[in-house]
Design a protein around this motif. Sequence first.
Motif, PDB file in Angstrom:
ATOM      1  N   VAL A  29       0.901  -1.131   0.101  1.00 18.43           N
ATOM      2  CA  VAL A  29       0.124  -0.026  -0.068  1.00 18.43           C
ATOM      3  C   VAL A  29       0.817   1.183   0.009  1.00 18.43           C
ATOM      4  O   VAL A  29       0.813   2.144  -0.737  1.00 18.43           O
ATOM      5  N   TRP A  30       1.922   1.327   0.874  1.00 18.44           N
ATOM      6  CA  TRP A  30       2.903   2.570   0.859  1.00 18.44           C
ATOM      7  C   TRP A  30       3.484   2.449  -0.624  1.00 18.44           C
ATOM      8  O   TRP A  30       3.753   3.876  -0.825  1.00 18.44           O
ATOM      9  N   THR A  31       3.940   1.665  -1.038  1.00 23.38           N
ATOM     10  CA  THR A  31       4.311   1.503  -2.411  1.00 23.38           C
ATOM     11  C   THR A  31       3.665   2.289  -3.154  1.00 23.38           C
ATOM     12  O   THR A  31       3.884   3.404  -4.125  1.00 23.38           O
ATOM     13  N   LEU A  32       2.367   1.761  -3.633  1.00 28.16           N
ATOM     14  CA  LEU A  32       1.578   2.237  -4.434  1.00 28.16           C
ATOM     15  C   LEU A  32       1.144   3.619  -4.212  1.00 28.16           C
ATOM     16  O   LEU A  32       0.797   4.516  -5.073  1.00 28.16           O
ATOM     17  N   GLN A  33       0.930   4.418  -2.875  1.00 28.16           N
ATOM     18  CA  GLN A  33       0.741   5.717  -2.649  1.00 28.16           C
ATOM     19  C   GLN A  33       1.920   6.530  -2.912  1.00 28.16           C
ATOM     20  O   GLN A  33       1.820   7.484  -3.542  1.00 28.16           O
ATOM     21  N   ARG A  80      -4.699   7.088  -4.304  1.00 22.97           N
ATOM     22  CA  ARG A  80      -4.749   8.770  -3.966  1.00 22.97           C
ATOM     23  C   ARG A  80      -5.362   8.847  -2.662  1.00 22.97           C
ATOM     24  O   ARG A  80      -6.129   7.923  -2.076  1.00 22.97           O
ATOM     25  N   GLY A  81      -5.518  10.201  -2.217  1.00 26.10           N
ATOM     26  CA  GLY A  81      -6.415  10.185  -1.032  1.00 26.10           C
ATOM     27  C   GLY A  81      -5.555  10.350   0.352  1.00 26.10           C
ATOM     28  O   GLY A  81      -6.123  10.145   1.370  1.00 26.10           O
ATOM     29  N   SER A  82      -4.381  10.397   0.404  1.00 30.44           N
ATOM     30  CA  SER A  82      -3.404  10.308   1.494  1.00 30.44           C
ATOM     31  C   SER A  82      -2.391  11.620   1.410  1.00 30.44           C
ATOM     32  O   SER A  82      -2.184  11.791   0.252  1.00 30.44           O
ATOM     33  N   VAL A  83      -1.750  11.812   2.401  1.00 26.68           N
ATOM     34  CA  VAL A  83      -0.583  12.574   2.637  1.00 26.68           C
ATOM     35  C   VAL A  83       0.538  11.946   1.769  1.00 26.68           C
ATOM     36  O   VAL A  83       1.432  12.732   1.195  1.00 26.68           O
ATOM     37  N   MET A  84       0.516  10.635   1.836  1.00 23.31           N
ATOM     38  CA  MET A  84       1.654   9.875   1.333  1.00 23.31           C
ATOM     39  C   MET A  84       1.762   9.855  -0.289  1.00 23.31           C
ATOM     40  O   MET A  84       2.528   9.400  -0.847  1.00 23.31           O
ATOM     41  N   SER A  85       0.359  10.183  -0.797  1.00 22.29           N
ATOM     42  CA  SER A  85       0.354   9.895  -2.469  1.00 22.29           C
ATOM     43  C   SER A  85       1.095  10.862  -2.917  1.00 22.29           C
ATOM     44  O   SER A  85       1.359  12.138  -2.959  1.00 22.29           O
ATOM     45  N   GLY A  86       1.971  10.081  -3.981  1.00 23.97           N
ATOM     46  CA  GLY A  86       2.755  10.942  -4.809  1.00 23.97           C
ATOM     47  C   GLY A  86       4.181  11.285  -3.945  1.00 23.97           C
ATOM     48  O   GLY A  86       5.309  11.980  -4.622  1.00 23.97           O
ATOM     49  N   ASP A  87       4.504  10.706  -2.934  1.00 21.21           N
ATOM     50  CA  ASP A  87       5.772  11.246  -2.417  1.00 21.21           C
ATOM     51  C   ASP A  87       6.760  10.092  -2.555  1.00 21.21           C
ATOM     52  O   ASP A  87       6.596   8.931  -2.061  1.00 21.21           O
ATOM     53  N   ASP A  88       7.909  10.560  -2.799  1.00 21.16           N
ATOM     54  CA  ASP A  88       8.860   9.330  -3.403  1.00 21.16           C
ATOM     55  C   ASP A  88       9.448   8.569  -2.205  1.00 21.16           C
ATOM     56  O   ASP A  88       9.871   7.465  -2.347  1.00 21.16           O
ATOM     57  N   TRP A 110       7.769   7.383   0.279  1.00 16.98           N
ATOM     58  CA  TRP A 110       6.901   6.022   0.448  1.00 16.98           C
ATOM     59  C   TRP A 110       7.382   5.086  -0.708  1.00 16.98           C
ATOM     60  O   TRP A 110       7.070   3.863  -0.237  1.00 16.98           O
ATOM     61  N   ALA A 111       7.571   5.455  -1.797  1.00 18.96           N
ATOM     62  CA  ALA A 111       8.126   4.506  -2.761  1.00 18.96           C
ATOM     63  C   ALA A 111       9.278   3.793  -2.600  1.00 18.96           C
ATOM     64  O   ALA A 111       9.581   2.792  -3.139  1.00 18.96           O
ATOM     65  N   ILE A 112      10.026   4.489  -1.774  1.00 19.73           N
ATOM     66  CA  ILE A 112      11.203   3.571  -1.142  1.00 19.73           C
ATOM     67  C   ILE A 112      10.968   2.731  -0.048  1.00 19.73           C
ATOM     68  O   ILE A 112      11.488   1.561   0.202  1.00 19.73           O
ATOM     69  N   ILE A 113      10.279   3.228   0.875  1.00 22.81           N
ATOM     70  CA  ILE A 113      10.032   2.584   2.377  1.00 22.81           C
ATOM     71  C   ILE A 113       9.030   1.518   2.131  1.00 22.81           C
ATOM     72  O   ILE A 113       9.437   0.459   2.803  1.00 22.81           O
TER      73      ILE A 113
END
Length: 69
Positions: free
Chosen positions: A19-23, A29-37, A39-42
Amino acid sequence: MRGWFRLTLGLLAVVVGLVWTLQGLGHLRGSVMSGDDVWAIIGPVVAGIGLVLLVVGLRARNKARRQQR
Protein backbone atom coordinates in the motif's frame (compact mmCIF):
# COMPACT_ATOMS: atom_id res chain seq x y z
CA MET A 1 1.11 -22.59 17.21
CA ARG A 2 4.76 -21.84 16.72
CA GLY A 3 5.46 -19.39 13.91
CA TRP A 4 1.94 -17.97 13.63
CA PHE A 5 2.91 -14.60 15.09
CA ARG A 6 5.70 -14.19 12.55
CA LEU A 7 3.39 -15.27 9.74
CA THR A 8 0.73 -12.77 10.77
CA LEU A 9 3.22 -9.95 11.26
CA GLY A 10 4.91 -10.79 7.97
CA LEU A 11 1.65 -10.78 6.03
CA LEU A 12 0.66 -7.48 7.59
CA ALA A 13 4.05 -5.96 6.71
CA VAL A 14 3.75 -7.14 3.09
CA VAL A 15 0.29 -5.63 2.70
CA VAL A 16 1.27 -2.35 4.36
CA GLY A 17 4.46 -2.20 2.29
CA LEU A 18 2.51 -2.70 -0.92
CA VAL A 19 0.00 0.00 0.00
CA TRP A 20 2.78 2.43 0.89
CA THR A 21 4.55 1.66 -2.39
CA LEU A 22 1.41 2.26 -4.43
CA GLN A 23 0.73 5.49 -2.56
CA GLY A 24 4.30 6.67 -3.04
CA LEU A 25 4.10 5.96 -6.75
CA GLY A 26 0.82 7.89 -6.95
CA HIS A 27 -1.41 4.94 -7.86
CA LEU A 28 -3.47 5.25 -4.66
CA ARG A 29 -4.72 8.74 -3.99
CA GLY A 30 -6.33 10.39 -0.98
CA SER A 31 -3.44 10.39 1.45
CA VAL A 32 -0.61 12.65 2.50
CA MET A 33 1.73 9.92 1.25
CA SER A 34 0.29 9.98 -2.28
CA GLY A 35 2.92 10.91 -4.83
CA ASP A 36 5.70 11.18 -2.23
CA ASP A 37 8.86 9.41 -3.39
CA VAL A 38 9.91 8.57 0.17
CA TRP A 39 7.02 6.11 0.51
CA ALA A 40 7.91 4.54 -2.83
CA ILE A 41 11.23 3.61 -1.18
CA ILE A 42 10.02 2.73 2.33
CA GLY A 43 7.18 0.54 1.03
CA PRO A 44 9.31 -2.09 -0.71
CA VAL A 45 11.68 -2.21 2.27
CA VAL A 46 8.78 -2.95 4.63
CA ALA A 47 7.35 -5.50 2.16
CA GLY A 48 10.77 -7.20 1.96
CA ILE A 49 11.00 -7.42 5.73
CA GLY A 50 7.50 -8.90 5.70
CA LEU A 51 8.56 -11.55 3.20
CA VAL A 52 11.52 -12.48 5.41
CA LEU A 53 9.16 -12.80 8.40
CA LEU A 54 6.84 -15.00 6.35
CA VAL A 55 9.70 -17.34 5.41
CA VAL A 56 10.96 -17.51 9.00
CA GLY A 57 7.43 -18.15 10.27
CA LEU A 58 6.83 -20.92 7.75
CA ARG A 59 10.11 -22.59 8.65
CA ALA A 60 9.30 -22.42 12.38
CA ARG A 61 5.83 -23.84 11.75
CA ASN A 62 7.20 -26.68 9.62
CA LYS A 63 9.90 -27.44 12.19
CA ALA A 64 7.27 -27.61 14.95
CA ARG A 65 5.19 -29.99 12.86
CA ARG A 66 8.17 -32.28 12.26
CA GLN A 67 8.97 -32.35 15.98
CA GLN A 68 5.41 -33.38 16.85
CA ARG A 69 5.70 -36.56 14.79
